[in-house]
Write an enzyme that holds these catalytic residues in place. Structure first.
Site, PDB file in Angstrom:
ATOM      1  N   HIS A 261       0.923  -1.379   0.041  1.00 22.36           N
ATOM      2  CA  HIS A 261       0.032  -0.270  -0.121  1.00 22.36           C
ATOM      3  C   HIS A 261       0.961   1.179  -0.031  1.00 22.36           C
ATOM      4  CE1 HIS A 261      -3.780   2.425   0.649  1.00 22.36           C
ATOM      5  NE2 HIS A 261      -3.247   2.763   1.744  1.00 22.36           N
ATOM      6  N   ASN A 278      -3.716   8.457   5.324  1.00 22.39           N
ATOM      7  CA  ASN A 278      -4.118   7.584   4.326  1.00 22.39           C
ATOM      8  C   ASN A 278      -5.168   7.875   3.520  1.00 22.39           C
ATOM      9  OD1 ASN A 278      -4.216   4.811   3.444  1.00 22.39           O
ATOM     10  ND2 ASN A 278      -5.050   4.041   5.215  1.00 22.39           N
TER      11      ASN A 278
END
Length: 308
Positions: A261, A278
């Site tokens: 990620h 995020n």
């Protein structure tokens, strides 16, 4: 007879309590589904409710422990199994691809305090598309423009997903490749090329409006990343398999130091803990952010790239 009545009453109370608990579980699930605009067929509803209740129990058990440094909480991922979450929101872990530039000499820090760039870019929502790599780059660009005093922009993440052919859209990608695309082509506004959380045919035939001068690898050590974070936020690769229900606190429960990620490092606190923005919306984490322990927690030092 008396013993029979006593047993019957106990059974009745236990049964009533069981159904009361079942009803509470159902009501909690229904409230969650309404809040998150989730609608299921009757057959899938039973399956998703079972996953919801299992995740809820796991969260409660975790938060009751005295040895944990972070809290879990309910969010939009409550009806996903761990395997589904990894498959839908993360890319395949790959630590073998060498996209790193020349290694940097370690910087010696003197008197550098806490840094926090959270207010210079907004938390986005990637949806069921493993496009964290693209968001980490478009958000890098937005923050760079804002910090340098140019203007507040909303750069198109979908353009990167669709048009950067060195990466694979919703199947994943690498921040350095995406920065190379932005350097060559530039990005348009997200108003003109909105995010749809799926792969499309590239719709951008001309160069964009927002460019960068270049990008560079800024990792290898805690001090290097801190030094460069003092200038602008940094796109970082992370191992996020266990981030699903993070709510608050200091996180170090990483499966490995690989990369599946990408997110945006936006600072560090006075104790050298990383602050990372995020792309899972503000319902997740600390208003969309996570705090990681120092050093190479979750592989944050492996693939940090900064635009300039």
């Amino acid at each position: 007879m008396k013993q029979f009545l006593t047993a019957a009453i106990v059974t009745l109370l236990m049964t009533a309590g069981y159904y009361h608990l079942q009803e509470d579980d159902t009501n909690d699930f229904e409230r969650w589904a309404l809040k998150n605009n989730k609608f299921y067929t009757e057959s899938e509803k039973l399956y998703r409710m079972e996953i919801y209740n299992s995740n809820k129990r796991m969260i409660e058990e975790h938060n009751q422990r005295e040895d944990v440094t972070y809290q879990m909480g309910e969010n939009q991922f409550m009806t996903l199994s761990h395997e589904e979450f990894v498959d839908l929101y993360l890319q395949k872990s790959d630590s073998s691809v060498n996209i790193m530039g020349a290694s940097l000499p370690e910087v010696q820090l003197e008197g550098l305090g806490a840094v926090d760039w959270r207010n210079y870019t907004t938390v986005k929502e990637q949806g069921q598309c493993a496009s964290g790599w693209a968001f980490s780059v478009s958000n890098s660009l937005e923050a760079w423009y804002a910090i340098r005093g140019f203007q507040k922009i909303n750069a198109s993440t979908q353009q990167i997903v669709d048009c950067d052919y060195n990466n694979t859209g919703c199947s994943g990608g690498y921040n350095a490749y995406a920065m190379e695309y932005v350097l060559r082509v530039g990005l348009v506004s997200s108003t003109n090329y909105p995010y749809v959380a799926k792969n499309q045919t590239c719709k951008q035939s001309r160069n964009g409006t927002y460019f960068i001068n270049g990008y560079s690898f800024v990792g290898g050590s805690q001090s290097n990343l801190q030094y460069y974070l003092n200038n602008y936020p940094i796109s970082v690769g992370v191992e996020a398999s266990n981030w699903q229900f993070y709510r608050s606190g200091l996180f170090s429960n990483c499966s490995s130091n690989g990369t599946n990620h990408y997110a945006l490092a936006v600072g560090f606190d006075s104790a050298n803990n990383w602050i990372v923005q995020n792309s899972w919306g503000t319902q997740w984490g600390e208003s969309g952010n996570i705090r990681l322990y120092p050093q190479n927690t979750c592989g944050i030092l492996n693939y940090p790239y900064q635009v300039y």
